[in-house]
Design a protein around this motif. Structure first.
Motif, short mmCIF file in Angstrom:
data_model
loop_
_atom_site.label_atom_id
_atom_site.label_comp_id
_atom_site.label_asym_id
_atom_site.label_seq_id
_atom_site.Cartn_x
_atom_site.Cartn_y
_atom_site.Cartn_z
N GLY A 151 0.81 -1.20 0.00
CA GLY A 151 0.00 0.00 0.00
C GLY A 151 0.84 1.26 0.00
N ASN A 152 0.20 2.35 -0.33
CA ASN A 152 0.86 3.65 -0.43
C ASN A 152 -0.01 4.69 0.25
OD1 ASN A 152 2.05 6.03 -1.14
ND2 ASN A 152 1.93 5.71 -3.34
N PRO A 153 0.44 5.17 1.44
CA PRO A 153 -0.37 6.15 2.16
C PRO A 153 -0.60 7.44 1.38
CG PRO A 153 1.43 5.35 3.52
CD PRO A 153 1.62 4.79 2.16
N ALA A 154 0.24 7.74 0.40
CA ALA A 154 0.05 8.95 -0.39
C ALA A 154 -1.24 8.90 -1.19
CB ALA A 154 1.25 9.18 -1.31
N THR A 155 -1.85 7.71 -1.32
CA THR A 155 -3.14 7.63 -2.01
C THR A 155 -4.25 8.33 -1.22
OG1 THR A 155 -3.60 5.45 -1.07
CG2 THR A 155 -2.56 5.50 -3.25
N ALA A 156 -3.99 8.66 0.04
CA ALA A 156 -4.95 9.43 0.84
C ALA A 156 -4.95 10.90 0.43
CB ALA A 156 -4.63 9.30 2.33
N PHE A 157 -3.92 11.33 -0.27
CA PHE A 157 -3.83 12.72 -0.70
C PHE A 157 -4.66 12.90 -1.97
CE2 PHE A 157 0.86 12.99 0.96
CZ PHE A 157 0.43 12.62 2.22
N PRO A 158 -5.30 14.05 -2.12
CA PRO A 158 -6.08 14.28 -3.34
C PRO A 158 -5.16 14.37 -4.56
CG PRO A 158 -5.95 16.28 -2.05
CD PRO A 158 -5.33 15.20 -1.22
N LYS A 159 -5.73 14.10 -5.72
CA LYS A 159 -4.94 14.17 -6.96
C LYS A 159 -4.37 15.56 -7.21
CE LYS A 159 -7.05 10.28 -9.34
NZ LYS A 159 -6.10 9.33 -8.89
N SER A 160 -4.96 16.56 -6.59
CA SER A 160 -4.48 17.94 -6.76
C SER A 160 -3.18 18.19 -5.99
CB SER A 160 -5.55 18.93 -6.31
OG SER A 160 -5.85 18.72 -4.94
N TYR A 161 -2.80 17.28 -5.07
CA TYR A 161 -1.56 17.45 -4.30
C TYR A 161 -0.37 17.32 -5.24
CZ TYR A 161 2.02 16.86 -0.71
OH TYR A 161 3.14 17.01 0.08
N ARG A 162 0.45 18.36 -5.32
CA ARG A 162 1.58 18.39 -6.24
C ARG A 162 2.92 18.15 -5.56
NH1 ARG A 162 -1.03 16.70 -9.88
NH2 ARG A 162 -2.59 18.01 -10.83
N GLY A 163 2.88 17.90 -4.27
CA GLY A 163 4.12 17.69 -3.53
C GLY A 163 4.68 16.30 -3.72
N GLN A 164 5.83 16.09 -3.11
CA GLN A 164 6.51 14.80 -3.09
C GLN A 164 6.61 14.35 -1.63
OE1 GLN A 164 7.76 13.07 -5.77
NE2 GLN A 164 7.01 14.62 -7.19
N ALA A 165 6.87 13.08 -1.44
CA ALA A 165 7.08 12.55 -0.10
C ALA A 165 8.09 11.42 -0.15
CB ALA A 165 5.77 12.04 0.49
N THR A 166 8.82 11.27 0.92
CA THR A 166 9.70 10.12 1.08
C THR A 166 9.54 9.63 2.51
OG1 THR A 166 11.94 9.24 0.74
CG2 THR A 166 11.78 11.45 1.70
N SER A 167 9.59 8.33 2.68
CA SER A 167 9.32 7.79 4.02
C SER A 167 10.58 7.21 4.66
CB SER A 167 8.23 6.72 3.96
OG SER A 167 8.68 5.58 3.25
N ARG A 168 10.57 7.25 5.98
CA ARG A 168 11.59 6.61 6.80
C ARG A 168 10.89 5.99 8.00
NH1 ARG A 168 13.51 8.30 2.81
NH2 ARG A 168 15.56 9.24 2.45
#
Length: 183
Positions: A151-168
């Motif tokens: 799974g990918n928690p970034a799928t909780a973000f709306p499609k309009s979210y233009r940011g990036q994320a990296t996890s640790r």
């Protein structure tokens, strides 16, 4: 001089293998000082007198793209910012278990208001739960299923979210902060 931690996305995953000495070379080539790396997952410590963080991140991203041949999103944090994030103890209410992994998503852009207002948010399949957030980080409980994290928690973000994320992992983030502090 400020000490920064650069959390790099997509380093040594998905066939994009980069040796840490190459990363140190690229950062040093950008005029950054005291460059060090921590483990093989794209964590770089350095010092600089530059104060425009957005411009600094853009310069590092351009340098990495030139040097590696592909884009590498960069999330910059000071040691103090990471220590403050850890001090929040965002997983205090999470019951420890063998099938749980506590993660920090470092965000390049603030979490969308509609996501922050709806927390906690869980995936439909139950493989992660977004349990909290700050302006530049999200806290996620990942569940091990069949020996893997899915799974990918970034799928909780709306499609309009233009940011990036990296996890640790949260415990790794604590080790990163301690190593950066040793300077």
């Amino acid at each position: 001089m400020e000490t920064y931690i650069a959390f790099l996305r997509a380093i040594n995953v998905g066939g994009r293998t980069v040796k840490m000495d190459r990363l140190r070379e690229l950062f040093t080539g950008l005029g950054l000082e005291g460059v060090r790396t921590y483990i093989q997952s794209g964590n770089v410590f350095f010092r600089t007198a530059e104060t425009d963080r957005a411009a600094l991140a853009a310069r590092i991203e351009a340098g990495l793209a030139d040097g590696l041949g592909y884009p590498v999103p960069v999330m910059l944090r000071t040691v103090e910012e990471v220590e403050a994030l850890l001090a929040l103890d965002p997983f205090a209410a999470v019951e420890p278990a063998e099938d749980k992994r506590l993660c920090v998503l470092f965000l390049s852009e603030p979490l969308p208001d509609e996501v922050a207002a709806a927390l906690p948010v869980a995936s439909p399949k139950g493989d992660w739960e977004l349990v909290g957030a700050t302006a530049d980080a999200a806290f996620v409980v990942m569940y091990v299923r069949n020996g893997r994290l899915n799974g990918n928690p970034a799928t909780a973000f709306p499609k309009s979210y233009r940011g990036q994320a990296t996890s640790r992992f949260f415990h790794t983030t604590a080790k990163i902060a301690a190593a950066a502090r040793k300077g």
